[in-house]
Every structure is written in C-alpha cells, then in structure tokens.
Design an enzyme around this catalytic site. Sequence first.
Site, PDB file in Angstrom:
ATOM      1  N   ILE A 118       0.838  -1.203   0.000  1.00 56.44           N
ATOM      2  CA  ILE A 118       0.000   0.000   0.000  1.00 56.44           C
ATOM      3  C   ILE A 118       0.867   1.244   0.000  1.00 56.44           C
ATOM      4  O   ILE A 118       0.972   1.966  -0.995  1.00 56.44           O
ATOM      5  CB  ILE A 118      -0.959  -0.006   1.222  1.00 56.44           C
ATOM      6  CG1 ILE A 118      -1.869  -1.235   1.166  1.00 56.44           C
ATOM      7  CG2 ILE A 118      -1.790   1.277   1.268  1.00 56.44           C
ATOM      8  CD1 ILE A 118      -2.716  -1.447   2.413  1.00 56.44           C
ATOM      9  N   CYS A 119       1.491   1.520   1.136  1.00 52.58           N
ATOM     10  CA  CYS A 119       2.186   2.796   1.329  1.00 52.58           C
ATOM     11  C   CYS A 119       3.528   2.872   0.618  1.00 52.58           C
ATOM     12  O   CYS A 119       4.098   3.958   0.487  1.00 52.58           O
ATOM     13  CB  CYS A 119       2.347   3.072   2.820  1.00 52.58           C
ATOM     14  SG  CYS A 119       0.748   3.242   3.655  1.00 52.58           S
TER      15      CYS A 119
END
Length: 217
Positions: A118-119
């Site tokens: 995700i990040c």
Amino acid sequence: MNFRNGLASLLRPKDSVLVLIDHQPYQLANLNSHDPQMVVNNATALAKAAKAFSVPTILTSVIADRGGLIFPQITDVFPGQEVIDRTFINTWEDKKVVDAVKSTGRKQLIIAGLWTEICVAMPVIQALGEGWDVTVIADASGAVSIEAHEVAIQRMIAAGANMMTWLALAAEWQRDWARTEHAAELTDVLKKHAAGSGIAYLWEQQLLNTPVPSNAG
C-alpha cells in the site's frame, strides 16, 4: 520496460534521496511478511547508512496521533528533524513530501516503508510514471502477509522499479574501499546491524590484535 544496466544505472550518494514511509507501531503490529525485529533493524541500518553518506532523508508518517510515532530507532538517527505527517495514504500525493524530495535536486529516489503493498507501492508507481528513477529497499519494508509483499514487489518491478536490500544499497554507495571518507561510518553500521558480517568483522579485529603464542606450531 526500460532496463537498468551499465555503470550509470548504479546508485550514487550524490544523486540519491531517501524517503522512509510509515515505520509506525500500527503498521508493525500487523507485519507478517518479515520478522518485525528484522524490519526495525534493517530500516534503522538504512537510515544510518544514508546519514553516513550524507544522503538527504525524508521521514513521513500517516496520522501519527492514531498510528503512533515513527520508531525512535529511526528518528534518533536524525535528531530534531521534522517528520512529515500525512492524511494521504499515497505519500506521493502529499505536496509537502514531494516538495521536500524535489528540493534536494536529486533524481535517484529510494523508498522503504510499511506496508509494501500500500504505502510503498502507491508512491513508487506514481513517481515512476513521473519519470523518477525509483529503488525500493525490500528488506526495510514489509507487508501484512508474505503474499502481499511478494505481489507488491512484482507489481512495482512491472512498473519499472529497481529492487534492493539495505546492505546492497550501502555497498553500492561505497563502491570502492579506496574511498575512505565514509568507510568508518559504514563499518560502524555494519558492526551494529549486519548480523554475521558485523560479528565476523569484530572477530577479525580481535584476531589481528591477538599476539601469536611463541610456542605456536
């Protein structure tokens, strides 16, 4: 795909900028792709290597009031430095972070963070699309599962990202042991964070400083 090869494709301290993303307690609590202690060690080693080679490092968290502060092992490497706290999940949509990176004037963008899928993946894919030369430090990152980490790595490679580990990056920055200006700082990082290699170095120093008995055969 644009292949990375040739001497010019190797990473150089003078052209590198490091972004460490969301190394926070909330993310660490559901880190299952790696041993959490190893990720803390590796992210700290990466931060220390960047400092040793004078590579600008941007620290960023997401909603730290709820997710917790960046690990002190990392922030202690850069005492007094502002941690950019975001609401954007995708770091590369946060203008303050992007402006901080651009202000360095460097184009070799190095990223590590939690979680990989995700990040890390979001800013990597966006930055690649904007023409940045992006390297992900896979062992200073981690995901909610082994599958999530591996799929994210594959996705970023398909988008054109370069994958490395923190020790490989440090070696690439050093490049030549005849370059002594950062060798002592790098050796200190290796002693504290490179496990067997660091212990072997200390053992070597012990042996070199141990007199050979006169009756040794």
